[in-house]
Design a protein around this motif. Structure first.
Motif, PDB file in Angstrom:
ATOM      1  N   ASP A  26       0.858  -1.175   0.000  1.00 60.51           N
ATOM      2  CA  ASP A  26       0.000   0.000   0.000  1.00 60.51           C
ATOM      3  C   ASP A  26       0.900   1.232   0.000  1.00 60.51           C
ATOM      4  OD1 ASP A  26      -1.696   2.130   0.608  1.00 60.51           O
ATOM      5  OD2 ASP A  26      -2.895   0.942   1.988  1.00 60.51           O
ATOM      6  N   SER A  73       0.100   4.266   0.351  1.00 61.90           N
ATOM      7  CA  SER A  73      -0.347   5.360   1.223  1.00 61.90           C
ATOM      8  C   SER A  73       0.110   5.169   2.663  1.00 61.90           C
ATOM      9  CB  SER A  73      -1.872   5.488   1.186  1.00 61.90           C
ATOM     10  OG  SER A  73      -2.483   4.382   1.822  1.00 61.90           O
ATOM     11  N   LYS A  74       0.690   4.004   2.950  1.00 61.55           N
ATOM     12  CA  LYS A  74       1.125   3.710   4.317  1.00 61.55           C
ATOM     13  C   LYS A  74       2.602   3.353   4.314  1.00 61.55           C
ATOM     14  CE  LYS A  74      -3.418   1.919   5.462  1.00 61.55           C
ATOM     15  NZ  LYS A  74      -4.181   0.709   5.697  1.00 61.55           N
ATOM     16  N   ASN A 109       6.140   2.358   6.552  1.00 63.70           N
ATOM     17  CA  ASN A 109       6.584   1.796   7.830  1.00 63.70           C
ATOM     18  C   ASN A 109       7.654   2.699   8.439  1.00 63.70           C
ATOM     19  OD1 ASN A 109       9.065   1.171   6.586  1.00 63.70           O
ATOM     20  ND2 ASN A 109       8.524  -0.972   6.263  1.00 63.70           N
ATOM     21  N   TYR A 152       6.949   1.307   1.716  1.00 60.73           N
ATOM     22  CA  TYR A 152       5.539   0.974   1.621  1.00 60.73           C
ATOM     23  C   TYR A 152       5.228  -0.213   2.533  1.00 60.73           C
ATOM     24  CZ  TYR A 152       5.832   3.631  -2.795  1.00 60.73           C
ATOM     25  OH  TYR A 152       6.043   4.580  -3.746  1.00 60.73           O
ATOM     26  N   THR A 153       3.996  -0.256   3.019  1.00 63.36           N
ATOM     27  CA  THR A 153       3.557  -1.313   3.920  1.00 63.36           C
ATOM     28  C   THR A 153       2.906  -2.452   3.131  1.00 63.36           C
ATOM     29  OG1 THR A 153       3.137   0.336   5.626  1.00 63.36           O
ATOM     30  CG2 THR A 153       2.091  -1.792   5.919  1.00 63.36           C
ATOM     31  N   CYS A 173       0.414  -5.226   2.040  1.00 62.71           N
ATOM     32  CA  CYS A 173      -1.035  -5.369   2.214  1.00 62.71           C
ATOM     33  C   CYS A 173      -1.525  -6.703   1.655  1.00 62.71           C
ATOM     34  CB  CYS A 173      -1.773  -4.193   1.594  1.00 62.71           C
ATOM     35  SG  CYS A 173      -1.550  -4.014  -0.171  1.00 62.71           S
TER      36      CYS A 173
END
Length: 101
Positions: free
Chosen positions: A49, A51-52, A54, A59-60, A62
């Motif tokens: 994702d 938009s997120k 860490n 990016y995180t 998903c």
């Protein structure tokens, strides 16, 4: 991780698979959500994702990590849907060298 190209790619589902096999990453937009589809050390596939971030500024994840591209493409990480299920809603952008989005 590369940055998202501004030019949209026009791909069929089979061309998406070929692109991922050859380039190892792509940005995918569904509505207002943008995902980074990539392999991890060329051994596992995942969706992230954009938009997120860490604590490292990456990016995180998903989706689950999957050992093969075909297994990754069969997991329902898009609100219970697989990429093939919502393919007509998706927009793809190349991942090009440079800082992320």
């Amino acid at each position: 991780m590369g940055k998202r190209s501004t030019e949209e790619l026009t791909l069929t589902y089979d061309e998406l698979i070929e692109h991922l096999q050859n380039n190892h990453a792509i940005y995918m937009r569904r509505g207002s959500n943008v995902y980074y589809i990539t392999d991890a050390n060329e051994h596992y596939w995942r969706a992230q994702d954009t938009s997120k971030l860490n604590h490292k500024g990456h990016y995180t994840d998903c989706s689950d990590l999957c050992p093969t591209l075909s297994e990754f493409l069969s997991i329902p990480f898009l609100g219970g849907a697989k990429i093939a299920d919502v393919f007509q809603e998706l927009h793809f952008f190349a991942s090009i060298p440079g800082e992320k989005e």
